[in-house]
Design an enzyme around this catalytic site. Structure first.
Site, short mmCIF file in Angstrom:
data_model
loop_
_atom_site.label_atom_id
_atom_site.label_comp_id
_atom_site.label_asym_id
_atom_site.label_seq_id
_atom_site.Cartn_x
_atom_site.Cartn_y
_atom_site.Cartn_z
CG PHE A 109 -1.74 1.39 1.36
CD1 PHE A 109 -2.82 1.56 0.79
CD2 PHE A 109 -1.30 2.39 2.12
CE1 PHE A 109 -3.52 2.68 0.93
CE2 PHE A 109 -2.04 3.46 2.34
CZ PHE A 109 -3.27 3.48 1.68
NE ARG B 17 -14.78 -22.45 -9.30
CZ ARG B 17 -16.14 -22.19 -9.59
NH1 ARG B 17 -16.24 -21.02 -9.74
NH2 ARG B 17 -16.83 -23.20 -9.43
CD1 TRP C 282 -19.70 -9.69 -6.22
CD2 TRP C 282 -20.87 -8.36 -7.45
NE1 TRP C 282 -18.93 -8.97 -6.93
CE2 TRP C 282 -19.49 -8.00 -7.48
CE3 TRP C 282 -22.03 -7.48 -7.98
CZ2 TRP C 282 -19.19 -6.65 -8.25
CZ3 TRP C 282 -21.58 -6.34 -8.79
CH2 TRP C 282 -20.10 -5.80 -8.86
CG ASP C 283 -19.52 -16.74 -6.13
OD1 ASP C 283 -18.51 -16.31 -5.23
OD2 ASP C 283 -19.51 -17.79 -6.63
CG MET C 284 -14.18 -12.00 -5.71
SD MET C 284 -12.90 -12.24 -4.47
CE MET C 284 -11.46 -10.87 -4.78
CB CYS D 278 -21.10 -15.26 -2.68
SG CYS D 278 -20.56 -17.01 -2.88
N GLY E 203 -16.65 -17.56 -2.93
CA GLY E 203 -16.26 -18.97 -2.64
C GLY E 203 -16.88 -19.39 -1.42
CG ASP F 141 -16.24 -7.30 4.28
OD1 ASP F 141 -16.89 -6.44 4.14
OD2 ASP F 141 -15.40 -8.01 3.70
CG ASP G 152 -18.80 -22.40 -1.55
OD1 ASP G 152 -19.84 -21.83 -1.78
OD2 ASP G 152 -17.72 -22.29 -2.27
CD GLU H 115 -35.89 -36.89 0.48
OE1 GLU H 115 -34.65 -37.04 1.08
OE2 GLU H 115 -36.05 -36.81 -0.57
C1 DGJ Z 1 -18.80 -20.27 -5.08
C2 DGJ Z 1 -20.04 -20.05 -4.54
O1 DGJ Z 1 -19.94 -20.03 -3.03
C3 DGJ Z 1 -21.09 -21.41 -4.68
O2 DGJ Z 1 -22.24 -20.98 -3.94
C4 DGJ Z 1 -21.42 -21.38 -6.24
O3 DGJ Z 1 -21.90 -20.26 -6.70
C5 DGJ Z 1 -20.25 -21.30 -6.99
N1 DGJ Z 1 -19.10 -20.51 -6.68
C6 DGJ Z 1 -20.32 -21.22 -8.55
O4 DGJ Z 1 -19.08 -21.07 -9.27
#
Ligand code: DGJ
Length: 728
Positions: free
Chosen positions: A280, A443, A477-479, A526, A528, A534, A548, A614
């Site tokens: 930084f 990945r 919104w994933d990363m 989201c 992973g 946070d 996950d 179920e």
């Molecule tokens: C990581 C996420 O936490 C999962 O729930 C899923 O959306 C996968 N990525 C998909 O690539």
């Protein structure tokens, strides 16, 4: 309430139950005098002592007074290179090459309401709910001004802090460190609890006594991370859920952070928290300023339970924004664990058709709907529908889902790109890459340079088209990877230290644009699973996929650790199939339901393949959640056991603010012969009220809390039950 004594430059911040105090002392050094349970009308600087101590320098203004040393005095915002050798809060690189910072108090300003921060997440309030104090400091030689912001949310017992650094000189100054918070304690017999983890096992509490030297956690991954959370607790050695002083301190930041505590030579301690100084450096041209992320702190005199409940309340009422504040989260079905990438419109609709009659309200289409995305090696960056899978596109699919009575949601991962994508082929230079070096893959994907506006504009334009093309109510919104090869083609060599922070600001910018353009859109964060869970993200995404790991037994630990700072309504939690994809463990459907409905409830399995029996259980679970959602989302959360310690059973409860209703959940461990007779003592009830339990027998609150409720003897692994308590 903020009380000023202008004469003695004493600043006292009172919340309902806590007091925080500072004083501009001799030579205008800003001292920290107290933070703890509320005290009235005291000048706590009386407790501060000086002494002539070897190797502790004295500022030149102190003349022959060898007892005045920055190395000993409790500092409000510690400096560097001028006499305090403990953890610095700020480091400057001056045009001369000097790396010193020496700050003196110059004045203050009081404001009604809470300050806001431009382009950064922050707690908010209505004007009558909070006060702001700004303290002005200056390094006269460096011509740098520092403004310390304090937001006092009295009712919530929350104090927030942020720092703005302004270059008042006529040459560029580099900021090498700018902490959001410095907190000095006169004692060092404190424990620090940090929350460590990994992918699929986030936020496990780790309690360690402070020892001489520096102890720190942080992230250098570009996201706040699975490994360490930007939240720490400092507490007495004997503090527990209900007893002892506990400070909960959170950073509203989703990028690289550092939280460092030091136990000093004179048995005092200091916590410094903010953007990680690793990689930084921020150049401030004349007139330019830098604003730190916000930090927020609470202090509970009665243990971790009230500490967490104060934070939960503050997050619910002053961080989550409209229209989702207090609004019931829809029960959702997500197709990820059911199909992974292998789906088409027909498959999705088969799941949706099975979900609707159960009372499920939102269908979320996860990864794999766009570009050439048949596995996780291709397609990221190509935000247009894969019409091989979805023939008529979203225009055809969404109305079909809606016709079933459900809303529609979609997964995206905007910060990423695969090399096998149209986007990468057109703009290979948009991925973070160090010149001359092939970037590391994670990945099998690369990270887009979100510090660059043109990159964000392009990706946002693509996403906007998708969101505008159909009636989409929800975005996940994933990363999915950490940042490496952090170098931006848009910045000169000497400003590469800005890229990490600019990346985080870029993510916030995108999220805010999405919020503004689609005000009703619900965004779930989201990374992973829970790699960016946070308080900064919660400002934009009122709910975050907690992990996950959907195994109900592992989730007990993950949700327990998460609850120290974050409320249950922030934790995405789903019922998935067994044996669990991650652990291979089989748990009863009832137990999976009990654990998932303690967060924001959903399902993630192939409902089209589940049995009628179920489905009946699931329909009952959905009905139970709809009956109890207010307790989970708005109630006070009590940890009744510690799943890291108790192998027999784990229990927690949600109690309505008026204490007339409570939902108690219990999950047993693996079974064994001749178990002990277990009695669960409840918490947070009104001792004077009588509660009917599950529409059956009634018990007094006093009895349930003092004597307890008899738990059934478990006769199988991982059983669960819920008690719904209603006052008569
Ligand atoms: C990581 C996420 O936490 C999962 O729930 C899923 O959306 C996968 N990525 C998909 O690539």
């Amino acid at each position: 309430m903020i009380v000023l004594d202008k004469q003695s430059a004493l600043f006292t911040l009172h919340t309902r139950n806590t007091t925080y105090q500072m004083k501009a002392g001799a030579h205008r050094v800003l001292l920290h005098t107290y933070y703890g349970p509320r005290l009235e009308n005291e000048d706590l600087s009386r407790l501060i002592r000086g002494a002539d101590r070897g190797n502790c320098p004295n500022p030149s203004e102190a003349g022959m007074d060898r007892t005045f040393s920055l190395d000993i005095l409790p500092q409000e915002y510690s400096t560097c290179g001028v006499g305090d050798f403990r953890l610095p809060s700020i480091e400057l690189e001056l045009p001369s090459g000097s790396r010193t910072a020496d700050l003196r108090y110059t004045g203050f300003e009081l404001r009604k309401g809470k300050y806001a921060l431009e382009n950064l997440p922050a707690f908010w309030s209505r004007e009558e709910e909070a006060d702001t104090l700004v303290l002005f400091l200056e390094d006269a030689a460096a011509k740098v001004a520092v403004e310390l912001y304090y937001g006092v949310l009295e009712d919530c017992d929350l104090i927030t802090r942020a720092v703005r650094v302004v270059n008042k000189g006529d040459e560029t100054v580099r900021l090498c460190r700018c902490a959001s918070l410095c907190l000095d304690f006169p004692q060092a017999d404190l424990d620090m609890i940090t929350f460590h983890g990994r992918h699929m096992m986030e936020r496990c509490p780790d309690r360690q006594p402070l020892r001489h030297g520096v102890q720190s956690v942080g992230s250098t991954r570009g996201a706040s991370s699975h490994q360490y959370n930007p939240f720490v607790v400092l507490c007495g050695r004997d503090t527990n859920e209900e007893y002892g002083t506990a400070y909960g301190i959170a950073l509203l930041y989703s990028g690289n952070f550092e939280a460092a505590a030091e136990h000093s030579q004179f048995e005092s301690s200091r916590l410094v928290m903010g953007v990680n100084p690793y990689h930084f450096g921020w150049d401030l041209a004349p007139g330019e300023s830098f604003t730190s992320p916000e930090a927020a702190m609470v202090c509970s005199p009665n243990g971790f339970g009230p500490m967490s409940r104060q934070l939960h309340r503050a997050i619910r009422e002053h961080l989550i924004r409209d229209p989702y504040q207090g609004a019931r989260r829809p029960v959702l079905i997500n197709n990820w664990e059911a199909t992974l990438f292998n789906f088409n419109e027909e498959k999705l609709l088969s799941i949706a058709k099975a979900a609707a009659p159960l009372g499920i309200e939102l269908f979320v289409m996860d990864d794999g709907w766009f570009g050439k995305r048949d596995d996780d090696n291709t397609g990221l960056g190509d935000w247009f529908v894969n019409t091989d899978k979805l023939h008529g596109g979203l225009e055809a699919l969404v109305p079909k889902v809606q016709a079933l009575g459900m809303k529609f949601g979609i997964w995206v991962e905007p910060e990423m790109v695969n090399e096998d994508s149209e986007l990468y082929r057109a703009h290979p230079d948009w991925a973070l890459t160090v010149p001359g070096r092939a970037p590391a893959r994670g990945r099998n994907q690369l990270v887009l340079d979100f510090s660059r506006k043109e990159v964000r504009d392009y990706v946002y334009g693509q996403l906007h088209k998708v969101l505008a093309s159909a009636d989409i109510s929800y975005v996940k919104w994933d990363m999915n990877r950490s940042l490496t090869d952090v170098w931006s083609a848009a910045l000169p060599a000497e400003r590469q230290g800005e890229v990490f922070h600019r990346f985080t600001l870029g993510v916030y910018d995108m999220l805010e644009r999405m919020r503004q353009d689609f005000p009703k859109l619900f965004i779930e964060g989201c990374c992973g699973g829970g790699g960016r869970f946070d308080a900064g993200m919660l400002y934009y995404t009122p709910q975050i996929w907690c992990s996950d790991n959907t195994d109900a037994i592992d989730r007990l630990r993950i949700q327990y650790g998460t609850s120290f700072c974050y409320p249950p309504d922030a934790m995405g939690a789903h019922v998935s199939a067994v044996p669990n994809l991650g652990t291979g463990r089989t748990t009863p459907l009832d137990t999976r339901g009990v654990v998932a409905m303690s967060g924001t409830f959903g399902y993630e399995l192939d409902l089209a393949e589940t049995t009628q029996a179920e489905k009946e259980i699931m329909a009952r679970q959905v009905a139970q959640y709809k009956r109890c959602w207010e307790l989970v989302q708005k109630g006070d959360y009590y940890r009744l056991t510690d799943p890291f310690q108790n192998p027999l059973y784990n229990a927690w409860s949600h109690v309505s603010p008026d204490r007339r209703k409570a939902l108690v959940s219990v999950v047993t461990g693996s079974t064994y012969a001749t178990p002990p007779f277990m009695t669960l003592r409840l918490k947070g009830l009104d001792p004077a009220l009588r509660y009917r339990v599950n529409d059956g027998d009634s018990y007094s609150g006093a009895m349930l809390m003092e004597a307890g409720y008899p738990l059934p003897l478990p006769q199988d692994d991982y059983l669960s039950f819920q008690l719904l308590l209603e006052a008569e």
